[in-house]
Design a protein around this motif. Structure first.
Motif, PDB file in Angstrom:
ATOM      1  N   VAL A  71      93.312 -17.567   4.363  1.00  0.00           N
ATOM      2  CA  VAL A  71      93.819 -17.296   5.705  1.00  0.00           C
ATOM      3  C   VAL A  71      94.876 -18.330   6.076  1.00  0.00           C
ATOM      4  CG1 VAL A  71      93.212 -17.086   8.148  1.00  0.00           C
ATOM      5  CG2 VAL A  71      91.655 -16.215   6.395  1.00  0.00           C
ATOM      6  N   GLN A  72      94.594 -19.588   5.807  1.00  0.00           N
ATOM      7  CA  GLN A  72      95.559 -20.636   6.096  1.00  0.00           C
ATOM      8  C   GLN A  72      96.801 -20.482   5.227  1.00  0.00           C
ATOM      9  OE1 GLN A  72      95.207 -22.962   8.629  1.00  0.00           O
ATOM     10  NE2 GLN A  72      97.379 -23.207   8.156  1.00  0.00           N
ATOM     11  N   ALA A  73      96.634 -20.025   3.996  1.00  0.00           N
ATOM     12  CA  ALA A  73      97.781 -19.797   3.117  1.00  0.00           C
ATOM     13  C   ALA A  73      98.717 -18.748   3.695  1.00  0.00           C
ATOM     14  CB  ALA A  73      97.308 -19.380   1.728  1.00  0.00           C
ATOM     15  N   VAL A  74      98.144 -17.688   4.295  1.00  0.00           N
ATOM     16  CA  VAL A  74      98.971 -16.669   4.951  1.00  0.00           C
ATOM     17  C   VAL A  74      99.723 -17.276   6.131  1.00  0.00           C
ATOM     18  CG1 VAL A  74      98.949 -14.509   6.248  1.00  0.00           C
ATOM     19  CG2 VAL A  74      97.486 -14.758   4.247  1.00  0.00           C
ATOM     20  N   LYS A  75      99.023 -18.053   6.942  1.00  0.00           N
ATOM     21  CA  LYS A  75      99.667 -18.687   8.098  1.00  0.00           C
ATOM     22  C   LYS A  75     100.790 -19.625   7.666  1.00  0.00           C
ATOM     23  CE  LYS A  75      95.487 -18.548  10.959  1.00  0.00           C
ATOM     24  NZ  LYS A  75      94.429 -19.354  11.631  1.00  0.00           N
ATOM     25  N   ASP A  76     100.563 -20.375   6.601  1.00  0.00           N
ATOM     26  CA  ASP A  76     101.578 -21.309   6.119  1.00  0.00           C
ATOM     27  C   ASP A  76     102.796 -20.562   5.558  1.00  0.00           C
ATOM     28  OD1 ASP A  76      99.928 -23.395   6.805  1.00  0.00           O
ATOM     29  OD2 ASP A  76      99.177 -23.725   4.763  1.00  0.00           O
ATOM     30  N   LYS A  77     102.548 -19.436   4.891  1.00  0.00           N
ATOM     31  CA  LYS A  77     103.639 -18.687   4.269  1.00  0.00           C
ATOM     32  C   LYS A  77     104.514 -18.014   5.309  1.00  0.00           C
ATOM     33  CE  LYS A  77     105.814 -16.958   0.705  1.00  0.00           C
ATOM     34  NZ  LYS A  77     106.523 -17.824  -0.267  1.00  0.00           N
ATOM     35  N   PHE A  78     103.883 -17.512   6.370  1.00  0.00           N
ATOM     36  CA  PHE A  78     104.624 -16.756   7.380  1.00  0.00           C
ATOM     37  C   PHE A  78     104.530 -17.480   8.727  1.00  0.00           C
ATOM     38  CE2 PHE A  78     102.908 -13.728   4.217  1.00  0.00           C
ATOM     39  CZ  PHE A  78     104.110 -13.295   3.668  1.00  0.00           C
ATOM     40  N   ARG A  79     104.894 -18.746   8.704  1.00  0.00           N
ATOM     41  CA  ARG A  79     104.691 -19.622   9.862  1.00  0.00           C
ATOM     42  C   ARG A  79     105.564 -19.251  11.059  1.00  0.00           C
ATOM     43  NH1 ARG A  79     104.135 -24.483   8.614  1.00  0.00           N
ATOM     44  NH2 ARG A  79     103.965 -24.303   6.346  1.00  0.00           N
ATOM     45  N   THR A  80     106.659 -18.513  10.859  1.00  0.00           N
ATOM     46  CA  THR A  80     107.507 -18.140  11.988  1.00  0.00           C
ATOM     47  C   THR A  80     107.070 -16.833  12.630  1.00  0.00           C
ATOM     48  OG1 THR A  80     109.091 -16.972  10.558  1.00  0.00           O
ATOM     49  CG2 THR A  80     109.482 -19.316  10.958  1.00  0.00           C
ATOM     50  N   ASP A  81     106.041 -16.195  12.092  1.00  0.00           N
ATOM     51  CA  ASP A  81     105.570 -14.907  12.594  1.00  0.00           C
ATOM     52  C   ASP A  81     104.305 -15.069  13.429  1.00  0.00           C
ATOM     53  OD1 ASP A  81     107.628 -13.544  11.260  1.00  0.00           O
ATOM     54  OD2 ASP A  81     106.459 -13.421   9.411  1.00  0.00           O
ATOM     55  N   GLY A  82     103.790 -13.942  13.892  1.00  0.00           N
ATOM     56  CA  GLY A  82     102.505 -13.917  14.567  1.00  0.00           C
ATOM     57  C   GLY A  82     101.423 -13.510  13.586  1.00  0.00           C
ATOM     58  N   VAL A  83     100.237 -14.112  13.697  1.00  0.00           N
ATOM     59  CA  VAL A  83      99.144 -13.836  12.771  1.00  0.00           C
ATOM     60  C   VAL A  83      97.872 -13.530  13.557  1.00  0.00           C
ATOM     61  CG1 VAL A  83      97.689 -14.759  10.925  1.00  0.00           C
ATOM     62  CG2 VAL A  83     100.130 -15.306  10.974  1.00  0.00           C
ATOM     63  N   VAL A  84      97.186 -12.445  13.161  1.00  0.00           N
ATOM     64  CA  VAL A  84      95.910 -12.061  13.760  1.00  0.00           C
ATOM     65  C   VAL A  84      94.877 -11.964  12.649  1.00  0.00           C
ATOM     66  CG1 VAL A  84      94.639 -10.291  15.015  1.00  0.00           C
ATOM     67  CG2 VAL A  84      97.013 -10.798  15.649  1.00  0.00           C
ATOM     68  N   TYR A  85      93.786 -12.699  12.797  1.00  0.00           N
ATOM     69  CA  TYR A  85      92.718 -12.696  11.800  1.00  0.00           C
ATOM     70  C   TYR A  85      91.459 -12.101  12.401  1.00  0.00           C
ATOM     71  CZ  TYR A  85      88.932 -14.517   8.837  1.00  0.00           C
ATOM     72  OH  TYR A  85      87.814 -14.631   8.036  1.00  0.00           O
ATOM     73  N   ALA A  86      90.865 -11.135  11.670  1.00  0.00           N
ATOM     74  CA  ALA A  86      89.600 -10.531  12.089  1.00  0.00           C
ATOM     75  C   ALA A  86      88.590 -10.696  10.966  1.00  0.00           C
ATOM     76  CB  ALA A  86      89.789  -9.050  12.422  1.00  0.00           C
ATOM     77  N   GLU A  87      87.493 -11.381  11.251  1.00  0.00           N
ATOM     78  CA  GLU A  87      86.467 -11.604  10.233  1.00  0.00           C
ATOM     79  C   GLU A  87      85.695 -10.313   9.968  1.00  0.00           C
ATOM     80  OE1 GLU A  87      83.764 -15.348   9.756  1.00  0.00           O
ATOM     81  OE2 GLU A  87      82.661 -13.904  10.972  1.00  0.00           O
ATOM     82  N   ASN A  88      85.508  -9.986   8.685  1.00  0.00           N
ATOM     83  CA  ASN A  88      84.683  -8.817   8.362  1.00  0.00           C
ATOM     84  C   ASN A  88      83.682  -9.104   7.251  1.00  0.00           C
ATOM     85  OD1 ASN A  88      86.187  -8.770   5.998  1.00  0.00           O
ATOM     86  ND2 ASN A  88      86.780  -6.623   6.168  1.00  0.00           N
ATOM     87  N   SER A  89      83.484 -10.378   6.925  1.00  0.00           N
ATOM     88  CA  SER A  89      82.483 -10.755   5.936  1.00  0.00           C
ATOM     89  C   SER A  89      81.945 -12.135   6.265  1.00  0.00           C
ATOM     90  CB  SER A  89      83.077 -10.751   4.528  1.00  0.00           C
ATOM     91  OG  SER A  89      82.137 -11.205   3.574  1.00  0.00           O
ATOM     92  N   HIS A  90      80.622 -12.214   6.439  1.00  0.00           N
ATOM     93  CA  HIS A  90      79.973 -13.513   6.687  1.00  0.00           C
ATOM     94  C   HIS A  90      78.580 -13.437   6.076  1.00  0.00           C
ATOM     95  CE1 HIS A  90      78.055 -11.381  10.066  1.00  0.00           C
ATOM     96  NE2 HIS A  90      79.269 -10.972  10.366  1.00  0.00           N
ATOM     97  N   THR A  91      78.540 -13.343   4.785  1.00  0.00           N
ATOM     98  CA  THR A  91      77.293 -13.076   4.078  1.00  0.00           C
ATOM     99  C   THR A  91      76.438 -14.332   3.913  1.00  0.00           C
ATOM    100  OG1 THR A  91      78.285 -13.477   1.904  1.00  0.00           O
ATOM    101  CG2 THR A  91      78.409 -11.237   2.777  1.00  0.00           C
ATOM    102  N   ALA A  92      75.153 -14.097   3.758  1.00  0.00           N
ATOM    103  CA  ALA A  92      74.254 -15.168   3.339  1.00  0.00           C
ATOM    104  C   ALA A  92      74.555 -15.511   1.886  1.00  0.00           C
ATOM    105  CB  ALA A  92      72.804 -14.706   3.482  1.00  0.00           C
ATOM    106  N   TYR A  93      73.973 -16.601   1.416  1.00  0.00           N
ATOM    107  CA  TYR A  93      74.170 -16.987   0.020  1.00  0.00           C
ATOM    108  C   TYR A  93      73.482 -15.964  -0.879  1.00  0.00           C
ATOM    109  CZ  TYR A  93      74.885 -19.933  -4.049  1.00  0.00           C
ATOM    110  OH  TYR A  93      75.300 -20.412  -5.262  1.00  0.00           O
ATOM    111  N   LEU A  94      74.269 -15.297  -1.710  1.00  0.00           N
ATOM    112  CA  LEU A  94      73.738 -14.280  -2.612  1.00  0.00           C
ATOM    113  C   LEU A  94      73.418 -14.918  -3.960  1.00  0.00           C
ATOM    114  CD1 LEU A  94      73.054 -11.380  -3.369  1.00  0.00           C
ATOM    115  CD2 LEU A  94      75.487 -10.979  -3.835  1.00  0.00           C
TER     116      LEU A  94
END
Length: 367
Positions: A141-164
């Motif tokens: 996620v941070q890599a995306v923000k760093d790559k496109f730092r002049t743009d707007g970024v929206v992050y939506a979490e869709n995975s937060h699993t327990a330790y499998l």
């Protein structure tokens, strides 16, 4: 006799320990489980001012790319996938985590560079790890923000699993990931919508907290919005029951935006064949049972699919990748409303170099 008593006691102790360990693990998994609420407001991290609004009649480009948490080299196969070769041989993937952190970094940067070269106005990414054992804790996620730092970024979490704790030789681990929308134009707000998911006792703990996000971009000289909708539907769903529920919800939400007079551009990994692409690409494998088809008749009035067939967008991951051997299909593309003109759509053939998916780019304009 004494030896037998000792062995019996030892076995009893081992059984008790095993019950305690398994029970403790089940308790841990159950206690940490939660679902993110529906209609959850998302932050727009942006360097784009209100003067940069979208406008009617101008051409814009949008890409979608499932980057597969940075793990998918050609050698990578995924432990949850299985299939059948045309000669009847059953195959199952073997890998649960990326080879190493360097591989994740290489694949992530390679995928982002490939999209950046297309210079799109808007971007959808899926399977972006924020912090995961499977991705060796490389923050994509941070890599995306760093790559496109002049743009707007929206992050939506869709995975937060327990330790499998599976596979036992190299567990998939604990992972937090999501979907990311990038916009070069002004976005005023964004929201996370929670998809229906499998509530079975086992599946609900280890499947993704599936969602889609809507990013609202005010249209210049209008009270309406361009709705950028980032979608990642379920894949592991025997019989397609949950996916039908997800499609129904997506239809209802998008239709409401159309009814409000807004422009809709939805893109992502639909985990369905959205281009009638089964059998179009050379393969030595049978069609996997998880490949379901969707067409315009499955969408609400005022919506249609926009997908290309010049190249596949997803490869099977039950075996390492060899061109012409793996089953390939078009799962990635777009849905647009009738007030959006799709000028062109192309699948970008990277031969699955950085992911088990290829990116897709569409040119469109608001009518």
């Amino acid at each position: 006799m004494r030896v037998l008593k000792i062995l019996g006691k030892t076995l009893a102790v081992l059984i008790v320990v095993a019950v305690i360990v398994v029970g403790g693990y089940v308790g841990y998994v159950a206690l940490q489980y939660y679902r993110i609420e529906d209609n959850f407001a998302l932050s727009v991290e942006s360097n784009v001012g209100e003067g940069e609004k979208v406008a009617v009649g101008q051409d814009y480009t949008v890409t979608t790319y499932n980057i597969g948490f940075g793990a998918y080299t050609h050698e990578f196969s995924f432990f949850m996938d299985s299939g059948t070769m045309k000669d009847g041989t059953a195959v199952t993937g073997s890998d649960s985590v990326a080879k190493d952190r360097e591989t994740v970094e290489r694949n992530t940067n390679g995928a982002l560079d490939a999209v950046a070269r297309l210079n799109p106005d808007f971007m959808f990414f899926q399977e972006v790890d924020e912090d995961g054992d499977r991705s060796h804790h490389f923050n994509q996620v941070q890599a995306v923000k760093d790559k496109f730092r002049t743009d707007g970024v929206v992050y939506a979490e869709n995975s937060h699993t327990a330790y499998l704790f599976y596979p036992l030789n190299k567990p998939h681990g604990k992972n937090n990931a999501g979907i990311v929308t990038v916009t070069s134009k002004y976005a005023s707000s964004a929201v996370r919508r929670s998809f229906p998911v499998d509530n079975g006792f086992i599946n609900k703990f280890f499947d993704l907290d599936r969602c889609f996000s809507i990013t609202y971009l005010p249209v210049e000289g209008s009270d309406n919005y361009l709705c950028l909708v980032n979608v990642h539907m379920s894949a592991y769903d025997k019989g397609g029951v949950i996916r039908q529920q997800q499609l129904q919800m997506l239809n209802e939400v998008l239709a409401a935006e159309v009814e409000a007079g807004n422009y809709v551009v939805a893109g992502g990994d639909f985990n369905h064949d959205i281009a009638g692409s089964d059998g179009l690409f050379q393969t030595e494998m049978e069609r996997p049972e998880w490949v379901y088809s969707l067409g315009d008749d499955d969408l609400a009035d005022g919506l249609r699919f926009v997908a290309a067939t010049n190249a596949p967008t997803c490869r099977s991951t039950d075996i390492p990748y060899t061109k012409g051997v793996n089953y390939t299909v078009v799962l990635d593309g777009f849905i647009v409303s009738d007030n959006v003109e799709a000028v062109d759509v192309t699948n970008i053939d990277l031969d699955f170099e950085f992911s088990d998916h290829n990116p897709v780019m569409m040119t469109f304009r608001l009518k």
